[in-house]
Scaffold this active site. Structure first.
Site, short mmCIF file in Angstrom:
data_model
loop_
_atom_site.label_atom_id
_atom_site.label_comp_id
_atom_site.label_asym_id
_atom_site.label_seq_id
_atom_site.Cartn_x
_atom_site.Cartn_y
_atom_site.Cartn_z
N LYS A 20 0.37 -1.03 -0.19
CA LYS A 20 0.01 0.01 -0.04
C LYS A 20 0.74 0.88 -0.18
O LYS A 20 1.71 1.60 0.87
CB LYS A 20 -1.12 -0.07 0.97
CG LYS A 20 -1.54 1.22 1.46
CD LYS A 20 -2.12 1.44 2.38
CE LYS A 20 -3.18 3.16 3.27
NZ LYS A 20 -4.18 2.75 4.46
N LYS A 60 -9.30 12.94 8.26
CA LYS A 60 -9.60 12.42 9.94
C LYS A 60 -8.91 13.56 10.45
O LYS A 60 -8.99 14.87 10.79
CB LYS A 60 -8.36 11.84 9.49
CG LYS A 60 -7.86 10.98 8.66
CD LYS A 60 -6.63 9.67 9.14
CE LYS A 60 -6.54 8.76 8.45
NZ LYS A 60 -7.05 7.82 8.91
N ARG A 75 -7.59 -0.02 1.13
CA ARG A 75 -8.02 -1.75 0.61
C ARG A 75 -8.82 -1.08 -0.89
O ARG A 75 -8.64 -2.32 -1.84
CB ARG A 75 -9.47 -1.52 1.66
CG ARG A 75 -10.63 -0.81 1.61
CD ARG A 75 -11.58 -1.10 2.25
NE ARG A 75 -10.38 -0.92 3.62
CZ ARG A 75 -11.46 -0.72 5.27
NH1 ARG A 75 -12.55 -1.37 5.38
NH2 ARG A 75 -10.93 -0.48 6.33
N1 BES Z 1 -3.82 4.46 7.21
C1 BES Z 1 -5.51 4.21 7.59
C2 BES Z 1 -5.31 2.60 9.18
C3 BES Z 1 -4.24 2.92 10.12
C4 BES Z 1 -4.71 4.15 11.04
C5 BES Z 1 -2.62 3.12 9.96
C6 BES Z 1 -3.17 3.81 12.18
C7 BES Z 1 -1.70 3.55 10.60
C8 BES Z 1 -2.51 4.10 12.43
C9 BES Z 1 -6.26 3.89 6.83
O1 BES Z 1 -6.56 4.22 5.81
C10 BES Z 1 -7.75 3.70 7.36
O2 BES Z 1 -7.70 5.14 7.76
N2 BES Z 1 -8.47 3.48 8.12
C11 BES Z 1 -9.69 3.15 8.81
C12 BES Z 1 -10.97 2.44 8.41
C13 BES Z 1 -11.79 2.85 8.62
C14 BES Z 1 -12.69 4.37 7.70
C15 BES Z 1 -13.02 2.20 8.25
C16 BES Z 1 -9.14 3.39 9.93
O3 BES Z 1 -8.85 2.05 10.24
O4 BES Z 1 -10.30 3.77 10.80
ZN ZN Z 2 -4.32 4.65 4.89
MN MN Z 3 -7.54 6.01 5.54
#
Ligand code: BES
Ligand code: ZN
Ligand code: MN
Length: 486
Positions: free
Chosen positions: A248, A260, A334
């Protein structure tokens, strides 16, 4: 940093520092410095506690300039991680010296490997963007093995895997204004040239021709255009089914329209840690040259909110024709992996392994910097990865991937949706990937919890990117190539 096996007696070895590892159970150094070490214990100045350091100099009767005692704690409790940490702590003390020699804790190649891990990783600093550098002056690490013959090629392999980890750290630590998809692609090309591995870079027009609608959806909000980079390492016979690695590469993840929270968002410059690991593994292969075929694929995008961004409610069509309803634009990893996993199929791969900073849910499940999550349906592949995780110290832990979880990403509007609700988030993310990783054996590594060190006082993880994945994946590949180390 040069790493080699030291020949002869340590007493006759000329170096700036000898580092001797000692247990709390009592002194364990023979030879001319045996008495010095015994005296250190007797006087109570050194007890061999885990993490304890004791420096002795000047020395008589040996050619080394100083002796450093490094405590490992109780022998019965001391494991491989203890040795890595001890080597990391010791190396910090000698960064401004040139030649360092390690005295044996035992004779195994694995122990030497752990010392190399701790020393090389512990010596790392990210100071590229500081005007004042804090350079290490260490040139050589020599290892006394107590007479056991460890081939230099194995020592080199351990060194190279760690140096690869540092490449991944540098890439992931680089801020997103200096490392966008285009910059990362050109770094990949440079590394490919340096290691003589062919690299292909697809631009947006080519990505469109490949109908990678999921990747393009994520990319469409950013002024930085996406890239799709492919490495083809052919160390094995032509026609041998390759191992395909998919990383990724979100060079910055703002979350997009599902933006975020501001606090901590800067850490999302590291959301290309999976791609950094894949790129670095390829350079490790270029340096070690194992007899095996490996393809690295890194989809590279930036996830930004703008007037052209994809939105919640949008439906994207991936390159295999499957449709995905977007619930959160922050579940972007994903989506880009989906198209990359479809692309991987054309290599008729033996295995496909993806690696991604994919879900916060994985961090909730497994904690920070203890282990990464691994999921998949080919238990043989998972077991081999778990084994490589144990050997390398980059541990993995398996989470289930039963089809029951697929229910959670069903929607009335499309073939699936890109989030699965509150529970089991690491698994529902993997479930989406499973719909694209079809027709081959596949495993998914979620490194969201292991990719970043926050504390800044870990013995061998510098504050920031850890480079997690390079050691476990390289080790897995070397095992597959039949190059059994130690
Ligand atoms: N890059 C993030 C995941 C992440 C979180 C990596 C903390 C490293 C540290 C990913 O793209 C993301 O934002 N995931 C979301 C998914 C959710 C919206 C279903 C998450 O984990 O909150
Ligand atoms: Zn991400
Ligand atoms: Mn994300």
């Amino acid at each position: 940093m040069e790493c080699r096996i030291a020949k002869g007696k340590y007493e006759d070895f000329k170096c700036d520092a000898l580092i001797s590892f000692q247990y709390q159970d009592g002194p364990n150094l023979n030879g001319r410095l045996g008495k010095v070490v015994k005296d250190a214990y007797k006087s109570g100045h050194f007890k061999g506690h885990s993490g304890e350091l004791f420096q002795i100099y000047p020395l008589k009767n040996v050619r080394a300039a100083r002796l450093i005692l490094m405590g490992l704690g109780k022998k019965a409790k001391s494991g491989s991680e203890n040795i890595r940490k001890a080597a990391g702590l010791a190396i910090r003390l000698v960064r401004k010296l040139k030649s360092i020699a390690f005295l044996p804790v035992d004779d195994s190649a694995e122990t030497i490997a752990q010392l190399i891990d701790g020393a090389i990783l512990g010596d790392y600093r990210f100071d590229q963007l500081k005007s004042e550098k804090n350079e290490s002056l260490i040139r050589t690490l020599s290892f006394f093995t107590g007479g056991v013959d460890i081939p230099q090629t194995h020592i080199d392999a351990f060194r190279i895997m760690n140096e690869g980890t540092l490449i991944a750290r540098d890439l992931a630590n680089m801020p997103a204004n200096l490392l966008n998809p285009e910059n990362l692609a050109s770094d990949a090309v440079d590394l490919g040239k340096a290691f003589n591995i062919p690299v292909k870079v697809f631009d947006e027009a080519q990505i469109k021709r490949l109908k990678m609608g999921a990747l393009l959806g994520v990319a469409q909000g950013s002024a930085n255009r996406p890239k799709f980079v492919i490495w083809e390492y052919e160390g094995g016979p032509s026609g041998q089914a390759p191992i395909v690695l998919v990383g990724k590469g979100v060079t910055f993840d703002s979350g997009g329209i599902s933006i975020k929270p501001a606090e901590g968002m800067e850490a999302m410059k590291g959301d290309m840690g999976g791609a950094a690991a894949v790129i670095s593994v390829m350079s490790v292969l270029g340096a070690i040259k194992p007899n095996i075929n490996v393809v690295g694929i890194t989809p590279l995008v930036e996830n930004m909110p703008s007037g052209s961004s994809y939105r919640p409610g949008d439906v994207l069509t991936a390159s295999n024709g499957r449709t995905i309803e977007i619930i959160s634009t922050d579940a972007e990893g994903r989506l880009i992996l989906a198209d990359a996993l479809v692309y991987a199929k054309r290599y008729n791969p033996k295995y496909v392994i993806d690696i991604a900073t994919l879900t916060g849910a994985c961090v909730v499940a497994l904690g920070q910097n203890i282990c990464a999550g691994v999921m998949g349906k080919d238990q043989g592949l998972i077991d081999a990865l778990l084994e490589a995780g144990q050997q390398s110290g980059e541990r993995l832990w398996q989470l289930p991937l039963w089809d029951d979880y697929q229910e959670l990403i069903k929607t009335a509007v499309a073939d699936m949706k890109n989030t699965g609700g509150r529970w089991g988030g690491a698994i529902t993310a993997a479930c989406l990937l499973a719909n694209f990783a079809e027709g081959y054996s596949w495993a998914h590594l979620d490194i969201a919890g292991t990719d970043h060190e926050e504390t800044g006082n870990h013995p061998y993880r510098y504050k920031g990117a850890t480079g997690f994945g390079v050691r476990v994946l390289s080790r897995f590949i070397l095992n597959e190539a039949g190059m059994l180390l130690g």
